[in-house]
Design a protein around this motif. Structure first.
Motif, PDB file in Angstrom:
ATOM      1  N   LYS A 171     -56.409 -11.150 -45.971  1.00  0.00           N
ATOM      2  CA  LYS A 171     -56.979 -12.231 -44.859  1.00  0.00           C
ATOM      3  C   LYS A 171     -56.747 -11.799 -43.319  1.00  0.00           C
ATOM      4  O   LYS A 171     -57.406 -12.244 -42.358  1.00  0.00           O
ATOM      5  N   HIS A 177     -64.912 -10.903 -50.981  1.00  0.00           N
ATOM      6  CA  HIS A 177     -64.598  -9.744 -50.333  1.00  0.00           C
ATOM      7  C   HIS A 177     -64.947  -8.650 -51.407  1.00  0.00           C
ATOM      8  O   HIS A 177     -65.267  -7.579 -50.994  1.00  0.00           O
ATOM      9  N   ASN A 230     -67.951 -10.155 -46.410  1.00  0.00           N
ATOM     10  CA  ASN A 230     -66.706 -10.326 -45.484  1.00  0.00           C
ATOM     11  C   ASN A 230     -66.614 -11.846 -44.712  1.00  0.00           C
ATOM     12  O   ASN A 230     -65.741 -12.311 -44.453  1.00  0.00           O
ATOM     13  N   ASN A 231     -67.770 -12.405 -44.831  1.00  0.00           N
ATOM     14  CA  ASN A 231     -67.880 -13.877 -44.288  1.00  0.00           C
ATOM     15  C   ASN A 231     -68.562 -14.617 -45.272  1.00  0.00           C
ATOM     16  O   ASN A 231     -69.815 -14.647 -44.934  1.00  0.00           O
ATOM     17  N   ASP A 257     -59.829  -7.358 -37.792  1.00  0.00           N
ATOM     18  CA  ASP A 257     -61.301  -6.537 -37.942  1.00  0.00           C
ATOM     19  C   ASP A 257     -62.508  -7.364 -37.325  1.00  0.00           C
ATOM     20  O   ASP A 257     -63.398  -6.566 -36.773  1.00  0.00           O
ATOM     21  N   ASN A 258     -62.538  -8.459 -37.746  1.00  0.00           N
ATOM     22  CA  ASN A 258     -63.610  -9.179 -37.432  1.00  0.00           C
ATOM     23  C   ASN A 258     -63.882  -9.862 -35.978  1.00  0.00           C
ATOM     24  O   ASN A 258     -65.039 -10.412 -35.366  1.00  0.00           O
ATOM     25  N   TYR A 295     -60.992 -13.700 -51.357  1.00  0.00           N
ATOM     26  CA  TYR A 295     -60.652 -12.344 -51.720  1.00  0.00           C
ATOM     27  C   TYR A 295     -61.552 -11.746 -52.975  1.00  0.00           C
ATOM     28  O   TYR A 295     -62.220 -10.714 -52.951  1.00  0.00           O
ATOM     29  N   GLN A 348     -58.777  -8.893 -42.126  1.00  0.00           N
ATOM     30  CA  GLN A 348     -60.031  -9.343 -41.984  1.00  0.00           C
ATOM     31  C   GLN A 348     -60.298 -10.064 -40.717  1.00  0.00           C
ATOM     32  O   GLN A 348     -61.098  -9.806 -40.014  1.00  0.00           O
TER      33      GLN A 348
END
Length: 334
Positions: A295, A167, A172-173, A301-302, A163, A298
């Motif tokens: 988390k 992030h 994001n990854n 969303d991913n 985070y 994410q």
């Protein structure tokens, strides 16, 4: 606060493992053995040796035999607690959140370090031969760096760096940006760095201090390139169904240990560089819930493999489950 309170819990369902307490949990009797579970950030034998004097004295204080069990996997200790295999445990904040959510356990104490701090910082550590000296430089060179991440259930080894370091830097990854990625405990990560088999790794400032004490030659090969904001110290939990009188006896011993006797102070220092334990409650997990919400969102969303309706169902389930968890975090135990 990372997010508005009404959203803190909204995204937990996609990450935390759904655990439930057995319907007929059996209370402990005066003649039964209390099981004390420990997560091991270092070698299991070392963790056991460090904690045994404290656990033995706890058993004598409450008048019951004690069995000490050491776990190397955060997931394993959560599952064991949730199915009633232990009565007291020390673990990280993220697995503690799973235990509290399941209803199996409650936080009753928190570690206090030798310097009086009630928190720690996650860190990114580099081998001294790496030219990067800051997070920005690590991110710029990531494609040529070998990275060792923490256990996905580890607060300081995985979630906090994910985070606050990645992030918040627009990544994001995190694993996709490095040349290669491994996973290890704090001590494993620091050892791999010192041996030169990875270039960057996660840990926390406390484990680095232990590494510097125990392996000074290897520690001289390391440098810290990033540190996080302060994160609450790891908690002690007890089984929710323990008798109230037993809970009072346990808390009295734990929070009073090390306040006056030099021998007890030496034991706490060996346990985890502690000065004492202070009373705590499930409320200490509120900032961890913020991190878990991030988390989970994410993860949703991913995930591009699910339809819009499936994704909405996951969000709705997270909101419903999060509402239950929020009540547990804010409830004051009797």
């Amino acid at each position: 606060m990372l997010y508005p309170r009404r959203h803190i819990i909204a995204g937990l369902a996609a990450v935390c493992t759904g655990l439930r307490v057995p319907a007929q949990a059996q209370p402990k009797t005066a003649s039964s053995t209390l099981v004390f579970g420990l997560i091991s950030p270092r070698a299991p034998d070392e963790t056991r040796a460090n904690w045994e004097p404290f656990v033995k004295r706890l058993g004598l204080a409450v008048g019951q035999a004690m069995e000490l069990r050491v776990y190397t996997s955060q997931g394993d200790i959560v599952k064991a607690f949730a199915v009633g295999e232990m009565d007291i445990a020390w673990m990280g904040n993220v697995p503690a959140l799973d235990v509290v959510e399941s209803g199996a356990g409650e936080i009753f104490a928190q570690m206090v370090a030798q310097d009086g701090s009630v928190g720690y910082k996650s860190i990114l550590v580099a081998h001294h031969g790496v030219t990067a000296d800051s997070l920005d430089q690590v991110l710029q060179q990531a494609k040529s760096l070998r990275f060792s991440d923490g256990d996905p259930k580890s607060t300081s080894g995985y979630l906090v760096p994910l985070y606050f370091a990645f992030h918040k830097s627009g990544i994001n990854n995190a694993q996709a940006i490095f040349k290669s990625v491994e996973v290890g405990s704090h001590q494993q990560n620091l050892t791999k760095l010192a041996q030169g088999t990875v270039d960057i790794a996660t840990a926390n400032n406390e484990e680095l201090a232990f590494f510097q004490r125990d392996f000074p030659d290897m520690a001289r090969k390391l440098k810290v390139v990033w540190e996080s904001p302060l994160i609450p110290q790891s908690p002690l939990l007890w089984k929710a169904s323990l008798p109230p009188d037993l809970k009072k006896s346990i808390q009295k011993f734990v929070t009073g240990f090390g306040t006056s006797k030099p021998e007890e102070q030496r034991i706490l220092l060996a346990v985890n560089g502690l000065s004492r334990f202070r009373p705590s409650s499930n409320r200490q997990l509120v900032p961890i819930a913020d991190l878990e919400m991030f988390k989970t969102r994410q993860a949703i969303d991913n995930d591009k493999t699910q339809s819009a309706s499936d994704r909405q169902q996951r969000i709705n389930a997270a909101i419903e489950r999060g509402s239950r968890l929020e009540l547990r975090l804010k409830r004051i135990s009797p």
